[in-house]
Design an enzyme around this catalytic site. Sequence first.
Site, PDB file in Angstrom:
ATOM      1  N   LYS A   1      -0.965 -25.108 -18.316  1.00  0.00           N
ATOM      2  CA  LYS A   1       0.236 -24.998 -17.491  1.00  0.00           C
ATOM      3  C   LYS A   1       0.752 -26.386 -17.110  1.00  0.00           C
ATOM      4  CE  LYS A   1       1.820 -22.687 -13.232  1.00  0.00           C
ATOM      5  NZ  LYS A   1       1.424 -21.766 -12.141  1.00  0.00           N
TER       6      LYS A   1
ATOM      7  N   SER B   1       1.702 -16.467  -8.702  1.00  0.00           N
ATOM      8  CA  SER B   1       2.064 -17.135  -9.950  1.00  0.00           C
ATOM      9  C   SER B   1       1.147 -16.856 -11.127  1.00  0.00           C
ATOM     10  CB  SER B   1       2.149 -18.653  -9.719  1.00  0.00           C
ATOM     11  OG  SER B   1       3.230 -18.963  -8.884  1.00  0.00           O
TER      12      SER B   1
ATOM     13  N   SER C   1       4.797 -18.672 -11.418  1.00  0.00           N
ATOM     14  CA  SER C   1       5.166 -19.878 -12.131  1.00  0.00           C
ATOM     15  C   SER C   1       4.399 -20.097 -13.428  1.00  0.00           C
ATOM     16  CB  SER C   1       4.980 -21.093 -11.222  1.00  0.00           C
ATOM     17  OG  SER C   1       3.622 -21.228 -10.801  1.00  0.00           O
TER      18      SER C   1
END
Length: 507
Positions: free
Chosen positions: A82, A181, A157
């Site tokens: 990520k 997220s 996210s």
Amino acid sequence: MSKNELVSLSSVEMRRRIGTKEISPVELLDACLERIEEVNPAVNAVTAMCVDRARKEAKAAEAAVRRGEDLPLLHGLPTGIKDLEETKDLLTTYGSPLYRDYVPGYDNVMVGRVRAAGAIVVGKTNVPEFGAGSNSRNPVWGATGNPFNPMLNAGGSSGGSAAALATDMLPVCTGSDTGGSLRNPASFCGIVGFRPSPGMVAVERRAMGWTPISVLGPMGRNVADVCLLFATQVGQHDSDPLSFPLEPEAYAEPWPVDLGSLRVAYTEDFGGAPVDKSIRQTFREKIKAMKPFFRSLDKVDVDYGGADRCFDVIRAVSFLSRYQDAYTNNRKMLGPNIIANYELGAKLTLADFAWAHGEQTRIFRAFQEIYKEYDLVIGPTVGFSPFPWKQLYIEEMDGKKLGTYYHWMATKYFVTLTSNPAVSLPCGVDSQKLPFGLQVIGRFRGDGEVLGAAHAMEQAFKTNPVLARPLPNIAKLRKPVPALKSIVTHPPKLNAKVAKGPAPGAL
């Protein structure tokens, strides 16, 4: 075996076949790179890549297998990190124009542990700016599309990681979670996302080290894949005061759980979170279909009191701590979500902060009371079906305006406030024929138990068309959707060589 069959294997099965020499790390990497080339233009999930280094590491991994060496858990598995996590010699933008050319000279703790476990980092996965929000779009890389319809939101996210997993571009991807997220994109993309208990995975970039709302964690196509990655992430580190010693091997496989012995509580809205009427109806259908699997399945009332305001305050204070310099010196370069969080924090008083921590403690204690009678709590992961990525967030439900840009995420941030571990498990589709995620919440510090229960549920769901994991149509994704990059205003310099940006831990 064809390349399409190879990339669709679980990471557990890939790792087994690497160990038995049935497939090679080089062969696997080539297949993943081919899938990325074919499908990533449609979903825009994978951003900066380091292909040359990955090829060298795959050859070294193949040689280690031939020599008969002891192989670590993730040996030879292509991996996405990520883009909120620092990766040595690989562009790390945080989705912000401020860091569009930032190439760290180090791996952060979690990335270093995943690499040490044999993972081959292929590239980064897309995020909202600084991870703020549940729509993975930013002015550096553009938007990530949903694998079931690229014009819809993939969640965030950790949306890039979720989309990369769902489309079989990469078998291993990392994520993080504050208000949902890991769980929201898992639900939207039809994969598994696990929010661990705070302290299980060390977080060195948490600005306020004693505040447990932000965690790092694993994602995967199934629960066993999640466990494999999780076992490489866990453990104490001196950078995180909440972390504690663990035995990683204890989490490498799902714990055995007998579904028929479980007493399960369910809630449609966690005591007041926004949940659309159609999602409520879908959830009721799921409850009816899964009820025979458990010893008992009962509806319960959840008292979340002042959870919305509590989360507002705790989240805003965290943003105030982290982004003061950026807001003061580069406000024009920040997006609306960062600005909104920071300005809310700037208006708060010490009395607000004290109240919020007191209320979080009350919420925590009230939630644990449920587990005196039940083993699990389940509910919808998300209160809404995936919506267009051009729409930044959900503004209203049933004609009523929601409070903040993240209020539609309350089904997840209510659980964040309790600190209980939670899995988002694929559970069929909703009324729009899009993935539906079931949130499975375990006891306080019951990470192994909740993963085991989720695995047992996953196995039971496989043969039920109402509950089984849906799969995207990869053939349709081979046609790119250029509009996904239409919001890019600050493209990165992919040939950046010199590390620039924050010192370690500054974010």
